[in-house]
Design a protein around this motif. Structure first.
Motif, PDB file in Angstrom:
ATOM      1  N   UNK A 144       0.841  -1.011   0.058  1.00  0.00           N
ATOM      2  CA  UNK A 144      -0.035   0.044  -0.191  1.00  0.00           C
ATOM      3  C   UNK A 144       0.806   1.066   0.012  1.00  0.00           C
ATOM      4  N   UNK A 145       1.876   1.239   0.719  1.00  0.00           N
ATOM      5  CA  UNK A 145       2.748   2.522   0.866  1.00  0.00           C
ATOM      6  C   UNK A 145       3.511   2.619  -0.634  1.00  0.00           C
ATOM      7  N   UNK A 146       3.679   1.442  -1.222  1.00  0.00           N
ATOM      8  CA  UNK A 146       4.454   1.550  -2.645  1.00  0.00           C
ATOM      9  C   UNK A 146       3.521   2.207  -3.613  1.00  0.00           C
ATOM     10  N   UNK A 147       2.316   1.835  -3.465  1.00  0.00           N
ATOM     11  CA  UNK A 147       1.130   2.177  -4.414  1.00  0.00           C
ATOM     12  C   UNK A 147       1.001   3.646  -4.269  1.00  0.00           C
ATOM     13  N   UNK A 148       0.878   4.173  -3.002  1.00  0.00           N
ATOM     14  CA  UNK A 148       0.643   5.518  -2.633  1.00  0.00           C
ATOM     15  C   UNK A 148       1.844   6.340  -3.131  1.00  0.00           C
ATOM     16  N   UNK A 149       2.994   5.834  -3.043  1.00  0.00           N
ATOM     17  CA  UNK A 149       4.253   6.653  -3.515  1.00  0.00           C
ATOM     18  C   UNK A 149       4.429   6.686  -4.890  1.00  0.00           C
ATOM     19  N   UNK A 150       3.731   5.577  -5.719  1.00  0.00           N
ATOM     20  CA  UNK A 150       3.750   5.666  -7.177  1.00  0.00           C
ATOM     21  C   UNK A 150       2.749   6.559  -7.399  1.00  0.00           C
ATOM     22  N   UNK A 151       1.715   6.612  -6.919  1.00  0.00           N
ATOM     23  CA  UNK A 151       0.562   7.476  -7.254  1.00  0.00           C
ATOM     24  C   UNK A 151       0.940   9.074  -7.049  1.00  0.00           C
ATOM     25  N   UNK A 152       1.636   9.276  -6.010  1.00  0.00           N
ATOM     26  CA  UNK A 152       2.073  10.555  -5.587  1.00  0.00           C
ATOM     27  C   UNK A 152       3.149  11.023  -6.738  1.00  0.00           C
TER      28      UNK A 152
END
Length: 175
Positions: A144-152
């Motif tokens: 989930x952290x990786x997904x948020x970082x990618x989206x950001x």
């Protein structure tokens, strides 16, 4: 232009407008807004609802914490397919979805009682199972952290590209 000329122009424009309205087809009546189609129901959710309805102690409704389920709960639930009104595949999807996720993994602590469909104790969570659940929860948090970082990063990238395109133009203008 004199006052009389302005009045004549006004009358002529009104007459032209009335002619256009008379020759144009009558405006269609507004249609009532169409009802939006309900969102497609997630098949896993559709399978979980009957489980929660018929076995509320084993499948508690949120915000109540989930409980560790008896090993082999699928075989027990399979005997109640007619009561549940779902297929074997739907049952499998529902239970596998239920047993995935942070709410379930946090319930998997060492020596916690595992419950059968009726909410009766049927075993305990072992140390190895508790460790596995902690790892699964950590892995999900990392994803989930990786997904948020990618989206950001993706939302920031177009802004940075726009700024990069402006800088050479400013430099050229300065020269």
């Amino acid at each position: 232009m004199s006052f009389e000329q302005l009045a004549a122009l006004r009358d002529r424009l009104r007459a032209e407008k009335e002619q256009q309205q008379a020759s144009a087809p009558a405006p269609a009546k507004r249609k009532p807004p169409q009802k939006t189609k309900p969102r497609e129901l997630d098949p896993a959710v559709a399978a979980i609802w009957p489980l929660q309805k018929h076995f509320p102690l084993a499948f508690p409704v949120n915000p109540a914490p989930k409980v560790p389920l008896k090993e082999g709960i699928f075989k027990d639930a399979e005997q109640h397919l007619e009561l549940l009104g779902i297929t074997r595949e739907q049952l499998k999807l529902g239970i596998s979805t239920w047993c995935r996720g942070n709410r379930y993994w946090t319930s998997m602590v060492e020596n916690a009682p595992r419950l059968d469909l009726n909410g009766q104790p049927a075993g305990v969570v072992t140390a190895a199972q508790a460790i596995h659940a902690k790892r699964q929860a950590a892995q999900q948090r990392n994803q989930e952290r990786r997904k948020r970082a990618q989206a950001k990063a993706q939302t920031a990238a177009p802004a940075e590209q726009g700024e990069a395109a402006v800088e050479p133009a400013v430099e050229q203008a300065a020269e």
